[in-house]
Design an enzyme around this catalytic site. Sequence first.
Site, PDB file in Angstrom:
ATOM      1  CG  ASP A  67      -0.271  -0.430   2.498  1.00 49.27           C
ATOM      2  OD1 ASP A  67       0.964  -0.343   2.580  1.00 49.27           O
ATOM      3  OD2 ASP A  67      -0.974  -0.849   3.442  1.00 49.27           O
ATOM      4  CG  ASP A 136      -8.583  -1.304  12.019  1.00 51.83           C
ATOM      5  OD1 ASP A 136      -7.565  -1.953  11.671  1.00 51.83           O
ATOM      6  OD2 ASP A 136      -9.068  -0.393  11.328  1.00 51.83           O
ATOM      7  CG  HIS A 138      -5.603  -2.266   8.924  1.00 51.77           C
ATOM      8  ND1 HIS A 138      -5.670  -0.919   9.196  1.00 51.77           N
ATOM      9  CD2 HIS A 138      -4.315  -2.614   9.152  1.00 51.77           C
ATOM     10  CE1 HIS A 138      -4.470  -0.487   9.543  1.00 51.77           C
ATOM     11  NE2 HIS A 138      -3.647  -1.489   9.538  1.00 51.77           N
ATOM     12  CD  GLU A 143      -8.509   0.724   7.976  1.00 53.84           C
ATOM     13  OE1 GLU A 143      -8.574  -0.183   8.830  1.00 53.84           O
ATOM     14  OE2 GLU A 143      -7.744   1.697   8.081  1.00 53.84           O
TER      15      GLU A 143
HETATM   16  P1  PGA Z   1       2.222  -1.255  12.606  1.00 53.46           P
HETATM   17  O1  PGA Z   1       1.017  -1.326  11.582  1.00 53.46           O
HETATM   18  O2  PGA Z   1       3.202  -2.262  12.134  1.00 53.46           O
HETATM   19  O3  PGA Z   1       2.790   0.128  12.469  1.00 53.46           O
HETATM   20  O4  PGA Z   1       1.663  -1.553  13.941  1.00 53.46           O
HETATM   21  C1  PGA Z   1       0.554  -2.589  11.200  1.00 53.46           C
HETATM   22  C2  PGA Z   1      -0.508  -2.390  10.162  1.00 53.46           C
HETATM   23  O5  PGA Z   1      -1.164  -1.348  10.188  1.00 53.46           O
HETATM   24  O6  PGA Z   1      -0.676  -3.282   9.321  1.00 53.46           O
END
Ligand code: PGA
Length: 262
Positions: A67, A136, A138, A143
């Site tokens: 992404d 959450d 994702h 999401e």
């Molecule tokens: P993070 O994010 O590694 O910064 O905790 C993980 C994600 O959003 O997939």
Amino acid sequence: MEVIISETAEASSSAAARVVARQVRENPESVLGLATGSTPLKLYRELIRLHREEDLDFSRVTTFNLDEYVGLENDHPQSYHAFMHENLFRHINIPAPQIHIPDGMTPDIPMFCEGYERRIADAGGIDLQVLGIGSDGHIGFNEPTSSFASRTRIKTLAQPTVEDNARFFDGEVSRVPRHCITMGIGTIMSARRVVMLAFGEGKAAAVAAAVEGPVAALMPASILQHHPDAKFFADEAAASQLKLGDYYRWVYAGKPEWQRDA
Ligand code: PGA
């Protein structure tokens, strides 16, 4: 899903790096799907070490990142282009033309996304996808309620994600982009292997829901229960809400040596 619990994030990351390294050694032309965020940093550090000290060769590897934020120039310090360059690519021997990251500045997002899917297909599909999990649930920037069949497209970031990521934008929620281009859940599920990572207590609820909860669009990572080859590396803190933690440890400890990663 195979759940592999390690004492620390360092140990988890080294184990996950061994899986990635084995993939690259077995097929030097591997296509890797890569992730950003704080979670894969230690994994990338270990891959860099393996490259420098143990000749892990990335010269024929192709990569596709999950992404990118919409509206950030590639050289913006918080862009995922900058993140990947800084934390992995500039330290290993992967040729720039073999690196693919969604272009958050593209003038035609739908056409770009279609082309991204085509480039993945033309490369032979993703052999191994590295994934984090959002608080959450994702994966990529898919999401809650994202379609399990989705492919690369534009998405709006959910509020918890904007708040989680504000730490990279001087803590200012208003500076976090609201949109992104992300591989879809269908794109991720098409990868032949998935290596998922989660560290810290902040991920414990999402990890438990993803591994042990029902498969539901409200918890995007739960779809990995349907993936034929998904390994989930968690440290003790991220694994702390799993009901069957001891069971996963027992299963893992009982595996033959050659099947173990940690
Ligand atoms: P993070 O994010 O590694 O910064 O905790 C993980 C994600 O959003 O997939």
